[in-house]
Enzyme design. Sequence first.
Site, PDB file in Angstrom:
ATOM      1  CG  ASP A   1      -1.596  -2.884   0.572  1.00 54.16           C
ATOM      2  OD1 ASP A   1      -1.517  -2.294   1.564  1.00 54.16           O
ATOM      3  OD2 ASP A   1      -0.985  -2.858  -0.282  1.00 54.16           O
TER       4      ASP A   1
ATOM      5  CG  ASP B   1      -0.290  -0.022  -2.587  1.00 54.63           C
ATOM      6  OD1 ASP B   1      -0.868   0.781  -1.699  1.00 54.63           O
ATOM      7  OD2 ASP B   1       0.287  -0.900  -2.451  1.00 54.63           O
ATOM      8  CD  GLU B   2      -3.595   1.045   2.409  1.00 55.46           C
ATOM      9  OE1 GLU B   2      -2.369   1.712   1.993  1.00 55.46           O
ATOM     10  OE2 GLU B   2      -4.042   1.001   3.455  1.00 55.46           O
TER      11      GLU B   2
HETATM   12  N1  DCP Z   1       5.585   4.021  -0.354  1.00 55.23           N
HETATM   13  C1  DCP Z   1       6.492   5.174  -0.308  1.00 55.23           C
HETATM   14  N2  DCP Z   1       6.954   5.603   0.954  1.00 55.23           N
HETATM   15  C2  DCP Z   1       6.642   4.613   1.933  1.00 55.23           C
HETATM   16  C3  DCP Z   1       5.607   3.651   2.035  1.00 55.23           C
HETATM   17  C4  DCP Z   1       5.161   3.439   0.648  1.00 55.23           C
HETATM   18  O1  DCP Z   1       6.698   5.747  -1.392  1.00 55.23           O
HETATM   19  N3  DCP Z   1       7.237   5.302   3.048  1.00 55.23           N
HETATM   20  C5  DCP Z   1       4.985   3.805  -1.954  1.00 55.23           C
HETATM   21  C6  DCP Z   1       5.862   2.593  -2.458  1.00 55.23           C
HETATM   22  C7  DCP Z   1       4.855   1.448  -2.408  1.00 55.23           C
HETATM   23  C8  DCP Z   1       3.353   2.039  -2.144  1.00 55.23           C
HETATM   24  O2  DCP Z   1       3.601   3.196  -1.530  1.00 55.23           O
HETATM   25  O3  DCP Z   1       5.039   0.430  -3.266  1.00 55.23           O
HETATM   26  C9  DCP Z   1       2.477   0.993  -1.390  1.00 55.23           C
HETATM   27  O4  DCP Z   1       2.793   1.146   0.018  1.00 55.23           O
HETATM   28  P1  DCP Z   1       2.590  -0.229   0.685  1.00 55.23           P
HETATM   29  O5  DCP Z   1       2.856   0.146   2.108  1.00 55.23           O
HETATM   30  O6  DCP Z   1       1.419  -1.000   0.491  1.00 55.23           O
HETATM   31  O7  DCP Z   1       3.948  -0.925   0.311  1.00 55.23           O
HETATM   32  P2  DCP Z   1       4.175  -2.160  -0.973  1.00 55.23           P
HETATM   33  O8  DCP Z   1       2.924  -2.106  -1.744  1.00 55.23           O
HETATM   34  O9  DCP Z   1       5.279  -1.771  -1.641  1.00 55.23           O
HETATM   35  O10 DCP Z   1       4.370  -3.466  -0.090  1.00 55.23           O
HETATM   36  P3  DCP Z   1       3.381  -4.478   0.480  1.00 55.23           P
HETATM   37  O11 DCP Z   1       3.555  -5.867  -0.297  1.00 55.23           O
HETATM   38  O12 DCP Z   1       3.839  -4.748   1.901  1.00 55.23           O
HETATM   39  O13 DCP Z   1       2.173  -3.721   0.391  1.00 55.23           O
HETATM   40 MG    MG Z   2       0.916  -2.497  -0.953  1.00 53.59          MG
END
Ligand code: DCP
Ligand code: MG
Length: 369
Positions: free
Chosen positions: A20, A115-116
Amino acid sequence: MNGSNQVPPAQRPRKIIHIDMDAFYAAVEQRDFPELRGKPVVVGGAPNSRGVVATCSYEARAFGIRSAMSAAKAYRLCSKAVFLRPRFEVYRAVSTDIRAIFQDVTDQVEAISLDEAYLDVTASSLFQGSATRMAEEIKRRIRELTHLTASAGVSYNKFLAKIASDRHKPDGLCLIPPEQGRTVIAELPIGAFHGIGKATEAKMLALGIHCGRDLERLPLATLTQQFGKAGAYYYRIARGIDERPVIPNRPRKSWGAETTFPADLSDKTEMREHLAKLAEGVLKKLARHGLQASALTVKVKYDDFEQVTRARTLGRPICETRDVLPHLAELLDRTEAGSRKVRLLGVSFSILENAQRPVTGQLDLFTQG
Ligand code: DCP
Ligand code: MG
């Protein structure tokens, strides 16, 4: 061979990696705009709109800003944060790059979002089968190729691999071996269980279930009575049992790229150059995925937004950009580009097959160092 302590494959624990990216959209923005590094950055809707936060940098999280929060609330929490609109094309490009890295390790890849992804590396012999070292190598290559950090979780099922990748964020790597699975789950607050949303969490808390240990105490009958079908899932998860397989994504049938120009184009030479650049980028990506295409399509959107495509099949694999240049030009000539202004050009390649590449080409990435 002494077979007494050999576990048959079906009973051997699986090796699952969950990857992730850290603060994904925000990290891409901080990468591309160095002046944003170290600052609270919020990607999503405008603060004066009804939009929501897609994600935010770790600096913004320190102010309590979170994904899915209204942008207006994020602004109230930190008015000096930099608010940015998402640039999905850039995030998609990074996603393609990291998926290519996963594919180098195994074809058992299930991408969950940009991203996952989950990887089932049970059958992989890289690094003598060490999933932790594979995860390290994946993280290293992601950093090298994208200049971004990812967190990795390694365990024997999807549920625990995801818990693990969350544990040491950002830039983390965490292994939960089989003998620790149940302890980790026992101590996990119920709200941190993936698959338990806000409403279920509230209901569980009302029932006195605060962590995995409380959940494990409840008989199956009680759980199904309270939570229906999900009850059986909770019952198994509480015991560290999650047999959901990694389901590889179906291979894509075509790959492409396109550009919308800041100002409409009317010069065909310029259009051909843009098409060549787009084709080169896509062909590089295909090569990284070990794929070859044998058909190409050119897409043209005129200044009045009318759109046409022209395609051609070449009965052989396309490898080099220079091989496709005449075809790009010919396909462009079959449109009205030039006599009509063009706002967007695109190229895509299809009918993909696995390129003939030496097996060592793949192993080399991992045997050095
Ligand atoms: N995303 C989105 N709306 C959400 C959650 C996520 O548009 N409610 C998008 C933005 C994030 C991406 O998906 O950058 C990946 O989600 P993650 O939950 O993996 O969150 P992040 O990568 O941003 O942060 P983390 O470091 O906690 O994984
Ligand atoms: Mg993430």
